[in-house]
Write a protein that holds these residues in place. Sequence first.
Motif, PDB file in Angstrom:
ATOM      1  N   LEU A 155      -7.888 -12.818   8.597  1.00 56.02           N
ATOM      2  CA  LEU A 155      -8.623 -13.831   9.359  1.00 56.02           C
ATOM      3  C   LEU A 155      -8.049 -15.197   9.050  1.00 56.02           C
ATOM      4  O   LEU A 155      -7.753 -15.505   7.893  1.00 56.02           O
ATOM      5  N   GLU A 156      -7.922 -16.022  10.080  1.00 54.04           N
ATOM      6  CA  GLU A 156      -7.407 -17.379   9.889  1.00 54.04           C
ATOM      7  C   GLU A 156      -8.149 -18.324  10.823  1.00 54.04           C
ATOM      8  O   GLU A 156      -8.383 -18.003  11.987  1.00 54.04           O
ATOM      9  N   GLU A 157      -8.533 -19.469  10.268  1.00 53.07           N
ATOM     10  CA  GLU A 157      -9.150 -20.532  11.063  1.00 53.07           C
ATOM     11  C   GLU A 157      -8.367 -21.809  10.818  1.00 53.07           C
ATOM     12  O   GLU A 157      -7.890 -22.045   9.709  1.00 53.07           O
ATOM     13  N   GLY A 158      -8.225 -22.617  11.847  1.00 52.87           N
ATOM     14  CA  GLY A 158      -7.501 -23.870  11.696  1.00 52.87           C
ATOM     15  C   GLY A 158      -7.542 -24.656  12.978  1.00 52.87           C
ATOM     16  O   GLY A 158      -8.470 -24.527  13.771  1.00 52.87           O
ATOM     17  N   ASP A 159      -6.516 -25.495  13.172  1.00 58.73           N
ATOM     18  CA  ASP A 159      -6.433 -26.232  14.431  1.00 58.73           C
ATOM     19  C   ASP A 159      -5.000 -26.254  14.953  1.00 58.73           C
ATOM     20  O   ASP A 159      -4.047 -26.253  14.195  1.00 58.73           O
ATOM     21  N   ASP A 160      -4.928 -26.204  16.277  1.00 61.86           N
ATOM     22  CA  ASP A 160      -3.678 -26.293  17.031  1.00 61.86           C
ATOM     23  C   ASP A 160      -3.653 -27.668  17.673  1.00 61.86           C
ATOM     24  O   ASP A 160      -4.315 -27.885  18.687  1.00 61.86           O
ATOM     25  N   ASP A 161      -2.940 -28.612  17.064  1.00 63.17           N
ATOM     26  CA  ASP A 161      -2.912 -29.994  17.562  1.00 63.17           C
ATOM     27  C   ASP A 161      -4.319 -30.548  17.784  1.00 63.17           C
ATOM     28  O   ASP A 161      -4.623 -31.134  18.822  1.00 63.17           O
ATOM     29  N   GLY A 162      -5.196 -30.323  16.809  1.00 62.65           N
ATOM     30  CA  GLY A 162      -6.551 -30.850  16.869  1.00 62.65           C
ATOM     31  C   GLY A 162      -7.554 -29.951  17.565  1.00 62.65           C
ATOM     32  O   GLY A 162      -8.747 -30.233  17.563  1.00 62.65           O
ATOM     33  N   VAL A 163      -7.106 -28.862  18.179  1.00 64.02           N
ATOM     34  CA  VAL A 163      -8.006 -27.929  18.857  1.00 64.02           C
ATOM     35  C   VAL A 163      -8.285 -26.763  17.906  1.00 64.02           C
ATOM     36  O   VAL A 163      -7.350 -26.086  17.466  1.00 64.02           O
ATOM     37  N   PRO A 164      -9.566 -26.506  17.561  1.00 65.36           N
ATOM     38  CA  PRO A 164      -9.888 -25.423  16.627  1.00 65.36           C
ATOM     39  C   PRO A 164      -9.467 -24.054  17.175  1.00 65.36           C
ATOM     40  O   PRO A 164      -9.506 -23.817  18.381  1.00 65.36           O
ATOM     41  N   TYR A 165      -9.067 -23.179  16.269  1.00 66.15           N
ATOM     42  CA  TYR A 165      -8.729 -21.810  16.658  1.00 66.15           C
ATOM     43  C   TYR A 165      -9.198 -20.834  15.592  1.00 66.15           C
ATOM     44  O   TYR A 165      -9.383 -21.183  14.435  1.00 66.15           O
ATOM     45  N   THR A 166      -9.392 -19.593  16.017  1.00 74.39           N
ATOM     46  CA  THR A 166      -9.634 -18.477  15.100  1.00 74.39           C
ATOM     47  C   THR A 166      -8.680 -17.356  15.498  1.00 74.39           C
ATOM     48  O   THR A 166      -8.452 -17.111  16.683  1.00 74.39           O
ATOM     49  N   LEU A 167      -8.138 -16.717  14.504  1.00 70.05           N
ATOM     50  CA  LEU A 167      -7.135 -15.680  14.687  1.00 70.05           C
ATOM     51  C   LEU A 167      -7.559 -14.488  13.850  1.00 70.05           C
ATOM     52  O   LEU A 167      -7.982 -14.653  12.703  1.00 70.05           O
ATOM     53  N   GLU A 168      -7.478 -13.300  14.417  1.00 70.24           N
ATOM     54  CA  GLU A 168      -7.820 -12.100  13.661  1.00 70.24           C
ATOM     55  C   GLU A 168      -6.835 -10.982  13.966  1.00 70.24           C
ATOM     56  O   GLU A 168      -6.495 -10.737  15.123  1.00 70.24           O
ATOM     57  N   HIS A 169      -6.366 -10.330  12.894  1.00 68.57           N
ATOM     58  CA  HIS A 169      -5.522  -9.141  12.991  1.00 68.57           C
ATOM     59  C   HIS A 169      -6.247  -8.039  12.218  1.00 68.57           C
ATOM     60  O   HIS A 169      -6.556  -8.213  11.037  1.00 68.57           O
ATOM     61  N   THR A 170      -6.519  -6.921  12.872  1.00 69.15           N
ATOM     62  CA  THR A 170      -7.145  -5.773  12.217  1.00 69.15           C
ATOM     63  C   THR A 170      -6.200  -4.592  12.362  1.00 69.15           C
ATOM     64  O   THR A 170      -5.857  -4.199  13.480  1.00 69.15           O
ATOM     65  N   MET A 171      -5.759  -4.051  11.219  1.00 73.09           N
ATOM     66  CA  MET A 171      -4.815  -2.940  11.206  1.00 73.09           C
ATOM     67  C   MET A 171      -5.413  -1.761  10.447  1.00 73.09           C
ATOM     68  O   MET A 171      -6.052  -1.944   9.422  1.00 73.09           O
ATOM     69  N   THR A 172      -5.187  -0.557  10.959  1.00 72.13           N
ATOM     70  CA  THR A 172      -5.578   0.666  10.273  1.00 72.13           C
ATOM     71  C   THR A 172      -4.340   1.536  10.154  1.00 72.13           C
ATOM     72  O   THR A 172      -3.635   1.748  11.137  1.00 72.13           O
ATOM     73  N   GLY A 173      -4.070   2.026   8.943  1.00 73.25           N
ATOM     74  CA  GLY A 173      -2.912   2.895   8.742  1.00 73.25           C
ATOM     75  C   GLY A 173      -2.452   2.909   7.301  1.00 73.25           C
ATOM     76  O   GLY A 173      -3.105   2.346   6.423  1.00 73.25           O
ATOM     77  N   GLU A 174      -1.338   3.565   7.073  1.00 70.37           N
ATOM     78  CA  GLU A 174      -0.771   3.707   5.731  1.00 70.37           C
ATOM     79  C   GLU A 174      -0.261   2.365   5.211  1.00 70.37           C
ATOM     80  O   GLU A 174       0.349   1.596   5.951  1.00 70.37           O
ATOM     81  N   THR A 175      -0.504   2.133   3.925  1.00 69.19           N
ATOM     82  CA  THR A 175       0.020   0.938   3.273  1.00 69.19           C
ATOM     83  C   THR A 175       0.811   1.351   2.041  1.00 69.19           C
ATOM     84  O   THR A 175       0.631   2.447   1.510  1.00 69.19           O
ATOM     85  N   GLU A 176       1.694   0.459   1.626  1.00 69.18           N
ATOM     86  CA  GLU A 176       2.385   0.648   0.354  1.00 69.18           C
ATOM     87  C   GLU A 176       2.327  -0.668  -0.398  1.00 69.18           C
ATOM     88  O   GLU A 176       2.198  -1.734   0.199  1.00 69.18           O
ATOM     89  N   PHE A 177       2.412  -0.563  -1.688  1.00 66.59           N
ATOM     90  CA  PHE A 177       2.232  -1.720  -2.551  1.00 66.59           C
ATOM     91  C   PHE A 177       3.422  -1.826  -3.488  1.00 66.59           C
ATOM     92  O   PHE A 177       3.851  -0.834  -4.064  1.00 66.59           O
ATOM     93  N   SER A 178       3.974  -3.027  -3.627  1.00 63.18           N
ATOM     94  CA  SER A 178       5.022  -3.235  -4.624  1.00 63.18           C
ATOM     95  C   SER A 178       4.641  -4.443  -5.465  1.00 63.18           C
ATOM     96  O   SER A 178       4.276  -5.492  -4.925  1.00 63.18           O
ATOM     97  N   ASN A 179       4.709  -4.257  -6.755  1.00 62.58           N
ATOM     98  CA  ASN A 179       4.315  -5.296  -7.693  1.00 62.58           C
ATOM     99  C   ASN A 179       5.542  -6.054  -8.154  1.00 62.58           C
ATOM    100  O   ASN A 179       6.517  -5.454  -8.593  1.00 62.58           O
ATOM    101  N   GLY A 180       5.505  -7.361  -8.026  1.00 61.10           N
ATOM    102  CA  GLY A 180       6.612  -8.188  -8.474  1.00 61.10           C
ATOM    103  C   GLY A 180       6.541  -8.439  -9.967  1.00 61.10           C
ATOM    104  O   GLY A 180       5.573  -8.086 -10.630  1.00 61.10           O
ATOM    105  N   GLU A 181       7.560  -9.046 -10.484  1.00 65.08           N
ATOM    106  CA  GLU A 181       7.601  -9.377 -11.917  1.00 65.08           C
ATOM    107  C   GLU A 181       7.304 -10.854 -12.095  1.00 65.08           C
ATOM    108  O   GLU A 181       7.584 -11.672 -11.242  1.00 65.08           O
ATOM    109  N   SER A 182       6.721 -11.174 -13.252  1.00 68.50           N
ATOM    110  CA  SER A 182       6.485 -12.583 -13.566  1.00 68.50           C
ATOM    111  C   SER A 182       7.114 -12.883 -14.912  1.00 68.50           C
ATOM    112  O   SER A 182       7.283 -12.010 -15.753  1.00 68.50           O
ATOM    113  N   GLU A 183       7.457 -14.138 -15.072  1.00 68.68           N
ATOM    114  CA  GLU A 183       8.037 -14.558 -16.336  1.00 68.68           C
ATOM    115  C   GLU A 183       6.912 -14.754 -17.357  1.00 68.68           C
ATOM    116  O   GLU A 183       5.788 -15.084 -16.999  1.00 68.68           O
ATOM    117  N   VAL A 184       7.215 -14.551 -18.612  1.00 67.08           N
ATOM    118  CA  VAL A 184       6.222 -14.779 -19.664  1.00 67.08           C
ATOM    119  C   VAL A 184       5.876 -16.261 -19.665  1.00 67.08           C
ATOM    120  O   VAL A 184       6.759 -17.111 -19.770  1.00 67.08           O
TER     121      VAL A 184
END
Length: 158
Positions: free
Chosen positions: A81-110
């Motif tokens: 979900l995203e809310e904001g403005d397009d050149d001062g005009v309010p907008y709402t945006l929604e993407h709904t997805m159903t399906g397989e996902t995969e996850f990859s974990n990045g590394e962080s420095e100590v």
Amino acid sequence: MARTPHHKKLIINDITLTNDLASFQPPVMKKKMADRKGTLVGSKRFVKYEAPEWEAKTEGISDDVILSCLRDGKDTIVIYLEEGDDDGVPYTLEHTMTGETEFSNGESEVGGDLAQSSIKGVSVDKYRHTYNGKVITDFDIGTNDYTIGGKQYQNRLK
């Protein structure tokens, strides 16, 4: 046009991410074309859409998010979900997805930045994209119902 998001949220099954969300790339509906044979001047014709994928990048998320991504397999529901403005005009945006996902974990420095992780939709069975309540794309592969880019494609199997 300058789109400025003010609020972004990613919901994976029952887990909500707001501050941890670094970026979101929605599914792209890319046309697959085939050569049209038997013409003097070459041309192409539309055959189908390629399988869409999406990706969200997050920072420093916990194991419950990882589990939520993986536990439901093809029944994983992800909502962006995203809310904001397009050149001062309010907008709402929604993407709904159903399906397989995969996850990859990045590394962080100590002692460094939080680890950046990636959640990808590798198989999208259902997808709905709305902009200010107007349906842009809506499909369900299981029922063969498709509206893509505002155009409805008839199910040839019904």
